[in-house]
Scaffold this motif. Structure first.
Motif, PDB file in Angstrom:
ATOM      1  N   ASN A   8      53.780  88.163 -99.765  1.00  0.00           N
ATOM      2  CA  ASN A   8      54.182  89.137 -98.736  1.00  0.00           C
ATOM      3  C   ASN A   8      55.039  88.536 -97.627  1.00  0.00           C
ATOM      4  O   ASN A   8      55.076  89.083 -96.519  1.00  0.00           O
ATOM      5  CB  ASN A   8      52.965  89.854 -98.159  1.00  0.00           C
ATOM      6  N   LYS A   9      55.738  87.438 -97.908  1.00  0.00           N
ATOM      7  CA  LYS A   9      56.657  86.848 -96.932  1.00  0.00           C
ATOM      8  C   LYS A   9      58.044  87.468 -97.092  1.00  0.00           C
ATOM      9  O   LYS A   9      58.476  87.801 -98.202  1.00  0.00           O
ATOM     10  CB  LYS A   9      56.760  85.330 -97.105  1.00  0.00           C
ATOM     11  N   ILE A  10      58.730  87.623 -95.978  1.00  0.00           N
ATOM     12  CA  ILE A  10      60.081  88.184 -95.958  1.00  0.00           C
ATOM     13  C   ILE A  10      61.016  87.108 -95.412  1.00  0.00           C
ATOM     14  O   ILE A  10      60.712  86.457 -94.414  1.00  0.00           O
ATOM     15  CB  ILE A  10      60.142  89.442 -95.076  1.00  0.00           C
ATOM     16  N   PHE A  11      62.175  86.930 -96.079  1.00  0.00           N
ATOM     17  CA  PHE A  11      63.136  85.904 -95.704  1.00  0.00           C
ATOM     18  C   PHE A  11      64.521  86.508 -95.516  1.00  0.00           C
ATOM     19  O   PHE A  11      64.876  87.486 -96.159  1.00  0.00           O
ATOM     20  CB  PHE A  11      63.226  84.829 -96.797  1.00  0.00           C
ATOM     21  N   LYS A  12      65.314  85.856 -94.646  1.00  0.00           N
ATOM     22  CA  LYS A  12      66.715  86.206 -94.431  1.00  0.00           C
ATOM     23  C   LYS A  12      67.561  84.950 -94.609  1.00  0.00           C
ATOM     24  O   LYS A  12      67.117  83.831 -94.334  1.00  0.00           O
ATOM     25  CB  LYS A  12      66.931  86.741 -93.013  1.00  0.00           C
ATOM     26  N   THR A  27      68.006  90.573 -97.672  1.00  0.00           N
ATOM     27  CA  THR A  27      66.593  90.361 -97.359  1.00  0.00           C
ATOM     28  C   THR A  27      65.833  90.089 -98.648  1.00  0.00           C
ATOM     29  O   THR A  27      66.019  90.788 -99.644  1.00  0.00           O
ATOM     30  CB  THR A  27      65.992  91.599 -96.660  1.00  0.00           C
ATOM     31  N   PHE A  28      64.967  89.054 -98.610  1.00  0.00           N
ATOM     32  CA  PHE A  28      64.145  88.651 -99.747  1.00  0.00           C
ATOM     33  C   PHE A  28      62.689  89.001 -99.465  1.00  0.00           C
ATOM     34  O   PHE A  28      62.192  88.729 -98.372  1.00  0.00           O
ATOM     35  CB  PHE A  28      64.236  87.130 -99.961  1.00  0.00           C
ATOM     36  N   TYR A  29      62.004  89.556-100.453  1.00  0.00           N
ATOM     37  CA  TYR A  29      60.595  89.929-100.351  1.00  0.00           C
ATOM     38  C   TYR A  29      59.828  89.153-101.416  1.00  0.00           C
ATOM     39  O   TYR A  29      59.980  89.426-102.610  1.00  0.00           O
ATOM     40  CB  TYR A  29      60.422  91.435-100.570  1.00  0.00           C
ATOM     41  N   GLY A  39      59.742  88.054-106.718  1.00  0.00           N
ATOM     42  CA  GLY A  39      60.141  88.892-105.608  1.00  0.00           C
ATOM     43  C   GLY A  39      61.398  89.675-105.896  1.00  0.00           C
ATOM     44  O   GLY A  39      61.948  89.629-106.998  1.00  0.00           O
ATOM     45  N   THR A  40      61.833  90.389-104.870  1.00  0.00           N
ATOM     46  CA  THR A  40      63.049  91.177-104.941  1.00  0.00           C
ATOM     47  C   THR A  40      63.924  90.828-103.739  1.00  0.00           C
ATOM     48  O   THR A  40      63.451  90.296-102.746  1.00  0.00           O
ATOM     49  CB  THR A  40      62.752  92.691-104.935  1.00  0.00           C
ATOM     50  N   TYR A  41      65.190  91.149-103.863  1.00  0.00           N
ATOM     51  CA  TYR A  41      66.103  91.000-102.737  1.00  0.00           C
ATOM     52  C   TYR A  41      67.188  92.060-102.828  1.00  0.00           C
ATOM     53  O   TYR A  41      67.495  92.558-103.907  1.00  0.00           O
ATOM     54  CB  TYR A  41      66.681  89.588-102.631  1.00  0.00           C
ATOM     55  N   GLU A  42      67.728  92.415-101.644  1.00  0.00           N
ATOM     56  CA  GLU A  42      68.737  93.467-101.580  1.00  0.00           C
ATOM     57  C   GLU A  42      69.481  93.370-100.254  1.00  0.00           C
ATOM     58  O   GLU A  42      69.036  92.710 -99.324  1.00  0.00           O
ATOM     59  CB  GLU A  42      68.077  94.842-101.726  1.00  0.00           C
TER      60      GLU A  42
END
Length: 118
Positions: A8-12, A27-29, A39-42
């Motif tokens: 559940n970490k979010i990265f930029k 943004t990466f989830y 994870g996913t990113y968009e």
């Protein structure tokens, strides 16, 4: 080495080479179960992307990624990330990646955990 939980970490994105596809608007989830990370990113030119990989015994992350750009191009690659815990407690990942399609070029990027706004 301290074990890092990526669930559940979010990265930029902070830094990316010119031949990379992600930008500061991406943004990466991340999710994690055991040593498996996915994870996913968009955003930032990426319609949708996924990562699948694992945490190695030395603490690094190894994963494959794939995404579709907003222009409709399918891209794939491999990444090795070295984590660092910042003085503010956030995770920063130093990434070495290589495209497994297109020109097969390599690059580096840095992403950092952001605090989710509730």
């Amino acid at each position: 080495m301290t074990e890092i939980n990526y669930n559940n970490k979010i990265f930029k994105v902070i830094v990316n080479h010119d031949n990379g596809a992600v930008t500061s608007g991406t943004t990466f989830y991340y999710r994690q179960r055991g040593n498996v990370v996915w994870g996913t990113y968009e955003g930032g030119g990426i319609e949708i992307g996924t990562i699948t990989g694992k945490v190695l015994e030395n603490g690094k992350l190894n994963f494959n990624y794939q995404h579709v750009t907003e222009a409709g191009e399918l891209m794939t690659g491999f990444c090795e990330s070295t984590p660092e815990i910042r003085s503010n407690g956030r995770i920063r990942l130093f990434e070495k990646w290589r495209w497994t399609c297109g020109d097969h070029s390599e690059g580096m990027s840095i992403i950092e955990e952001v605090v989710a706004m509730g």
